[in-house]
Design a protein around this motif. Structure first.
Motif, mmCIF file in Angstrom:
data_model
loop_
_atom_site.group_PDB
_atom_site.id
_atom_site.type_symbol
_atom_site.label_atom_id
_atom_site.label_comp_id
_atom_site.label_asym_id
_atom_site.label_seq_id
_atom_site.Cartn_x
_atom_site.Cartn_y
_atom_site.Cartn_z
ATOM 1 N N VAL A 252 35.220 39.150 31.371
ATOM 2 C CA VAL A 252 36.541 39.600 30.924
ATOM 3 C C VAL A 252 36.438 40.296 29.569
ATOM 4 O O VAL A 252 37.064 41.331 29.332
ATOM 5 N N LEU B 269 43.342 48.874 34.153
ATOM 6 C CA LEU B 269 43.893 47.564 33.825
ATOM 7 C C LEU B 269 45.383 47.507 34.145
ATOM 8 O O LEU B 269 45.870 46.530 34.719
ATOM 9 N N LEU C 118 46.683 46.605 37.543
ATOM 10 C CA LEU C 118 46.695 45.198 37.959
ATOM 11 C C LEU C 118 48.003 44.498 37.620
ATOM 12 O O LEU C 118 48.238 43.376 38.069
ATOM 13 N N HIS D 37 42.152 38.273 40.343
ATOM 14 C CA HIS D 37 40.893 37.884 39.709
ATOM 15 C C HIS D 37 39.713 38.721 40.214
ATOM 16 O O HIS D 37 38.878 39.161 39.423
ATOM 17 N N LEU E 81 39.995 42.330 38.971
ATOM 18 C CA LEU E 81 39.673 42.391 37.546
ATOM 19 C C LEU E 81 38.162 42.361 37.337
ATOM 20 O O LEU E 81 37.596 43.165 36.580
ATOM 21 N N LEU F 154 46.273 40.015 30.875
ATOM 22 C CA LEU F 154 46.309 41.464 31.036
ATOM 23 C C LEU F 154 46.799 42.151 29.760
ATOM 24 O O LEU F 154 46.252 43.182 29.340
#
Length: 231
Positions: free
Chosen positions: A101, A113, A116, A143, A146, A191
């Motif tokens: 992450v 990003l 999401l 998840h 990402l 996020l």
């Protein structure tokens, strides 16, 4: 078994097995199919309104994932995980997901990003609407999508497998106590930190989220055994 009944499984023969696998996996994750209990393919097939063959094949797929184990002449027993198992799965996820992450925060494009966000909001909405299957599916998609921004397909596969094995038990009870909503909202928080370029903050948020999920397992396990507060 409420979630198993009335599922739309009107699919082609080649897709039916995969759809049954997904439906059974969702029932396992939500706790509808209970750890330690033996289920027969014919009985499950009646709930689906289909023949036993695709159900048996789907259960064999789940057996290869370690989610169930065959019981001779009876069916399949849902695998039980110990506290040690869950701790180890969580530790491995933390070793992988927390630094990933941070790395994605530093390298991913903002538009990737931001893409999401609808999924993160879907997780929160599902938690508030008590849509457990929707919650789990959106959580999985968030998840894995990402982590996919890292560009490491094997990493995504590994975490996907760990998520299957370390599923949440008794999700219904957690939902009834309102404990899913705070966990759901952490996805939006994560996020926002990543979009702000705060890699350390994102790593801390992911660590908190994984710890939160593990505490939910412990809380549910203790409640089921009458041991809440003893851990």
């Amino acid at each position: 078994m409420g979630h198993l009944k009335h599922r739309d499984l009107n699919a082609t023969r080649e897709r039916l097995r995969d759809q049954v696998s997904s439906a059974l996996r969702a029932a396992l994750i939500s706790g509808e199919l209970r750890p330690g209990v033996v289920y027969s393919a014919p009985t499950l097939a009646e709930d689906f309104g289909i023949s036993a063959t695709p159900v048996r094949e789907a259960m064999l797929d789940l057996a290869r994932e370690g989610l169930v184990e065959p019981v001779r002449n009876k069916g399949f027993r849902v695998t039980e995980f110990s506290e040690r198992d869950l701790d180890q799965y969580t530790e491995i996820r933390a070793l992988i997901e927390i630094p990933t992450v941070g790395r994605v925060t530093r390298t991913a494009a903002c538009e990737d990003l931001e893409a999401l966000r609808p999924v993160a909001e879907e997780i929160v909405r599902a938690a508030r609407d008590h849509d457990l299957i929707g919650y789990l599916e959106a959580d999985r998609r968030f998840h894995l999508a990402l982590l996919a921004l890292s560009g490491n397909e094997r990493l995504v596969e590994t975490v996907s497998d760990l998520r299957k094995r370390s599923r949440l038990y008794g999700l219904t009870a957690l939902d009834e106590r309102g404990e899913l909503i705070p966990s759901a909202e952490e996805h939006v928080e994560l996020l926002d930190l990543m979009l702000a370029g705060d890699a350390r903050g994102a790593e801390a948020c992911m660590a908190k989220h994984l710890g939160h999920v593990r505490s939910l397992w412990a809380s549910e396990d203790g409640a089921s055994k009458g041991e809440r507060g003893d851990r």
